[in-house]
Every structure is written in structure tokens, then in C-alpha cells.
Design a protein around this motif. Structure first.
Motif, mmCIF file in Angstrom:
data_model
loop_
_atom_site.group_PDB
_atom_site.id
_atom_site.type_symbol
_atom_site.label_atom_id
_atom_site.label_comp_id
_atom_site.label_asym_id
_atom_site.label_seq_id
_atom_site.Cartn_x
_atom_site.Cartn_y
_atom_site.Cartn_z
ATOM 1 N N VAL A 105 0.925 -1.034 0.029
ATOM 2 C CA VAL A 105 -0.128 0.550 0.525
ATOM 3 C C VAL A 105 0.804 1.553 0.379
ATOM 4 O O VAL A 105 0.988 2.562 -0.821
ATOM 5 C CB VAL A 105 -0.800 -0.360 1.025
ATOM 6 N N ARG A 106 1.889 1.313 0.728
ATOM 7 C CA ARG A 106 2.556 2.696 0.055
ATOM 8 C C ARG A 106 3.690 2.392 -0.632
ATOM 9 O O ARG A 106 3.714 3.657 -1.248
ATOM 10 C CB ARG A 106 3.700 2.323 2.165
ATOM 11 N N PHE A 107 4.093 1.279 -1.629
ATOM 12 C CA PHE A 107 4.472 1.534 -3.028
ATOM 13 C C PHE A 107 2.950 2.410 -4.354
ATOM 14 O O PHE A 107 3.146 2.707 -3.992
ATOM 15 C CB PHE A 107 4.920 0.724 -3.533
ATOM 16 N N LEU A 108 1.932 1.877 -3.169
ATOM 17 C CA LEU A 108 1.283 2.073 -4.218
ATOM 18 C C LEU A 108 0.846 3.770 -4.284
ATOM 19 O O LEU A 108 0.460 4.780 -4.900
ATOM 20 C CB LEU A 108 -0.159 1.376 -4.215
ATOM 21 N N GLY A 109 1.329 4.312 -3.109
ATOM 22 C CA GLY A 109 1.158 5.285 -2.826
ATOM 23 C C GLY A 109 1.832 6.176 -3.218
ATOM 24 O O GLY A 109 1.438 7.254 -3.623
ATOM 25 N N LEU A 110 2.652 5.754 -3.661
ATOM 26 C CA LEU A 110 4.163 6.598 -4.607
ATOM 27 C C LEU A 110 3.734 6.731 -5.422
ATOM 28 O O LEU A 110 4.205 7.869 -6.557
ATOM 29 C CB LEU A 110 5.248 5.718 -4.348
#
Length: 459
Positions: free
Chosen positions: A203-208
Motif C-alpha cells: 500500500v505504501r508503494f501504491l501511494g508513491l
């Protein structure tokens, strides 16, 4: 009545309880780690049998051990960079597929050169999987418990080696050494569909990547979709050369010391894992006893990772890990004096695993905290890659020492000295990195921003 307060994406994950969905993700990552541990060390379990069947000198097996680890070095770096570019999930699935295929074709090897080739291919996948499953776990864990959760997940690696060791001790006498690789290649194939179905992208990668729809879907599965304010993390200061970023913005000292620590600790680990069975057989023990000695080493590492991680949270990371490496050196030295006494051999290998290899695993878990999301898989990939240089050197060094006629007691004293070297670098991390990190704790009161406060100058 529900609160109307909305949180940014980082705060949604960091401020809430770990959901059942997050636990499932981490459990499946731990399962992949278990299979990685099984397949990584499977060659050590069968080496004595292949040496006997092919009528070759034990010292000639060093390049076989080294080839898989060389593949792991290259795989960790390549797949780590790919994970930061294309995502953790697809690169992990590709890596698992690669090491599964490599394991399945290993029984078809009929000579040392062909065995070296297939172990290199398998190693590409084994090393490539590490950055992605560590990153996935780290990025679904709240910051307050990240080291603990990553450490618990990574315990799957030695647990897989333990299970593999005991399973190999039963499989080899009944079905031959090839059965170990058939099992090691089949299990990942069975697990992959479940991983594809239940594990989303980080989910943090998707945020980027600013993927609003995908993030909303993940947060809905975490039962916190209504909490997110819809804003994305601020873009990180990326460069066209991610490797250069590992040495910028205060990361250089921590990166170098991490690399040295992991290099030494993996050199020690694979020195022990690959040569304990051979030395045990030379002492007159059977294949089951030789394999179980390595299983005790990994069982100790599993227990040590959990206990040392808990102690580190309470008494200081560098102090606990450094002391564990130091005391572990003594236990490693005792392995060489065990001879054919099973009780002493099993006890010394368990304690050595608990202290020295448990400390090494805690260092890997902490590595996940050192880098930002945009750089995490690359940072982990390079750290794992550098550590694989030590892992390659360990078996080769053992083969050279055995070939030169070095006695087992001296062989394991050398490994103990390497553990002491890792202790020194960890204490240096405490002095030069952790102390700097502690000094940042007072910066908010001095008007320093939250983004600057969490810049990864240390851990």
C-alpha cells in the motif's frame, strides 16, 4: 458516532491496530521465507550424499555452494531494483517461480559443472525473493512494531531450514537425495496461487504511484477505508541512480556499516551451514545426525531472532546484537570440539544459532527500517547482495581450509573470529548511527519538520 478526522496514508497504517488482513499478508510472506530457507540450505543437506555417490572430495563441493550464493547476490540486486520500479508483488512472484523451477531441475544434474549451473539459476530466485517479501511485510507493518513484525516474519527463513533439515533426514534414506529438491520445488508452486489471490501490492508503494483506486481497495480490506484523507505521500527525492541514494541524506555511514555487518554475518552463517554436515560425517556420524546438527543451528536461530529482538527493544539494539555476536563466537568454537558426541554437537550448534545467527537475522530486520519506501527494496537488495558475497566466501573458505588439512577445532575458531568481527561493526553502528538517531528525538521541539525528523540517517 464515528470521528470525522481523516489521516494521511502513513498515519492510517501507523496509528491503527494490525488487522487480520495485514496478519494474513505477513503470514504468507513468512511462508515464502520458509520455502526460501528450505531451498537455500537444501544443497547443504544433500552434499554429503552427493559426495559419497559421486566419489568426489568434499573440498570440491565449495564451488557448488558458492554458485547458488552468487546467484543470490545477483538476484537480490536485480530483483531489489525491480521491486522499487515495478512493485513488490510481481517481482516476488517471478523470483519464487524461478527458484521453484531451479529446484525441480536440480536432480537432473549429473556432474559438478551442471550442478553449479542449476544452483546458480536457483540462487537468482532465492536471492531475488528476499527484498520483496521483507519490503511487503515492512510496508504493511505500523512503524511502532515494524522491527518486531519483520523479525517474526523473517523467522520463517530458519524455520524452513529446520523443517527442511528434519524432512531431508527422512527423505534421503527413503527416496534419495533428489527427493529433497523435488519437495523444495513443488511446495512453492502450490503456494503461489494463494499468494496471488490474497496478497495485494504494498500500500505504501501504491501511494508513491498515486494509485487512488488500488489504495482504496486495500484500505477497505483493512477495514479503514473511511479514515484515509485521500492524499498521497510527498514525492521523495529520487535520483536516476538509486544506488547513489543509498549514500545520500545521511545514509552513507549506516549503509556501509550495515553492508560490513551483513557480509561478515552471512560469511559465518554459510560457513557453518555448509560445512557442519561434512565435518560431522568425517567424525563418524550418520547422515541423519549430520543434517540434524544443521537443523539445531537453524532452530536456535529461530528462537534467537524472537528473543534477541524482544531484548533489543528494551535494552538497546546495538548492545544486544553486538553482545550476541560476541557470545556466539564462543559457542561456534565449541562446535569444533564436539567430535562425535551428539549432545555436545547439538547443544553447541543450537546456542551458536541462537546467538550469532539470531543476531544476524535481527540485523536484517532492522535494515528494513533504514530506508524510505521509494528506496527500500533497492536498499534491501543491495544489502542482501553484499551479504551474499560473504555467503559465497564462507563455503569457499571452508573448502580451502579443509583442503589445506586444517583440523575441525581450528576451522570453527575461524568462524568464531568472524562472529567477533560482526560484533565490532554492530557496536560501531551503535556509536556512529544510533547515537545520531537518538539526538534527532529532540528536534521537534526545535522546530524541525516531521519529514526531516524521519529522514533515515540511522536506526
Amino acid at each position: 458516532m464515528k470521528s470525522a478526522v481523516k489521516l494521511d496514508l502513513e498515519s492510517v497504517i501507523d496509528s491503527r491496530r494490525v488487522s487480520r488482513f495485514q496478519i494474513v499478508i505477513m503470514a504468507l510472506c513468512a511462508l515464502v521465507a520458509m520455502m526460501d530457507g528450505f531451498d537455500t540450505q537444501s544443497i547443504a543437506f544433500v552434499a554429503p550424499e552427493i559426495v559419497t555417490a559421486w566419489r568426489i572430495a568434499p573440498s570440491t563441493f565449495g564451488p557448488v555452494f558458492g554458485s547458488g550464493l552468487l546467484g543470490g547476490l545477483i538476484g537480490a540486486i536485480l530483483f531489489g531494483g525491480a521491486g522499487d520500479r515495478f512493485g513488490r508483488k510481481p517481482t516476488l512472484l517471478l523470483a519464487v517461480l524461478l527458484f521453484s523451477i531451479g529446484s525441480l531441475i536440480t536432480p537432473f544434474a549429473a556432474s559438478i559443472p551442471s550442478l553449479i549451473a542449476v544452483r546458480f539459476i536457483t540462487g537468482l530466485g532465492l536471492g531475488g525473493a528476499l527484498p520483496s517479501f521483507i519490503s511487503l511485510t515492512s510496508e504493511y507493518a505500523p512503524k511502532r512494531a515494524r522491527s518486531t513484525l519483520v523479525g517474526l516474519m523473517f523467522c520463517g527463513f530458519p524455520l524452513g531450514a529446520v523443517i527442511g533439515g528434519f524432512a531431508s533426514a527422512k527423505l534421503i534414506p527413503s527416496f534419495g537425495w533428489a527427493s529433497v529438491f523435488v519437495a523444495g520445488g513443488t511446495l512453492p508452486m502450490l503456494v503461489m496461487p494463494f499468494f496471488m489471490a490474497f496478497v495485494p501490492e504494498s500500500v505504501r508503494f501504491l501511494g508513491l504511484k498515486r494509485d487512488h483506486a488500488a489504495i482504496s481497495n486495500v484500505l477497505r480490506r483493512m477495514d479503514c477505508a473511511g479514515v484515509w484523507n485521500g492524499e498521497f505521500p510527498k514525492p521523495a527525492h529520487q535520483t536516476r541512480a538509486p544506488i547513489a541514494s543509498l549514500f545520500k541524506e545521511g545514509r552513507a555511514v549506516g549503509t556501509v556499516l550495515l553492508w560490513i555487518t551483513l557480509f561478515l554475518s552471512l560469511l559465518m552463517t554459510y560457513f557453518l551451514v555448509n560445512w557442519i554436515p561434512v565435518v560431522a560425517r568425517q567424525s563418524g556420524l550418520g547422515i541423519e545426525s549430520a543434517v540434524r546438527a544443521v537443523s539445531m543451528l537453524n532452530l536456535g536461530a529461530f528462537a534467537g531472532c524472537m528473543v534477541l529482538g524482544w531484548l533489543a527493544d528494551r535494552f538497546g539494539t546495538a548492545r544486544v546484537i553486538g553482545c550476541a555476536f560476541t557470545l556466539g563466537a564462543v559457542a561456534i568454537g565449541l562446535i569444533g570440539h564436539a567430535g562425535g558426541v551428539l549432545v555436545l554437537l547439538y547443544t553447541s550448534t543450537f546456542v551458536a544459532g541462537f546467538l550469532s545467527i539470531g543476531a544476524q537475522m535481527c540485523t536484517v530486520a532492522l535494515c528494513a527500517n533504514f530506508y524510505d519506501t521509494f528506496l527500500r527494496a533497492t536498499g534491501l537488495g543491495w544489502s542482501m547482495g553484499i551479504s551474499r558475497i560473504g555467503a559465497i566466501a564462507g563455503p569457499v573458505l571452508g573448502g580451502m581450509l579443509l583442503g589445506a588439512g586444517v583440523a575441525p577445532p581450528t576451522l570453527f575458531i575461524v568462524a568464531g573470529v568472524i562472529s567477533l568481527g560482526a560484533a565490532i561493526t554492530v557496536f560501531m553502528i551503535g556509536h556512529y548511527v544510533l547515537r545520531a538517531r537518538a539526538s534527532l528525538a529532540d528536534l521537534p521541539s526545535k522546530g524541525i519538520s516531521n519529514d526531516e525528523l524521519h529522514r533515515p540517517v540511522g536506526y
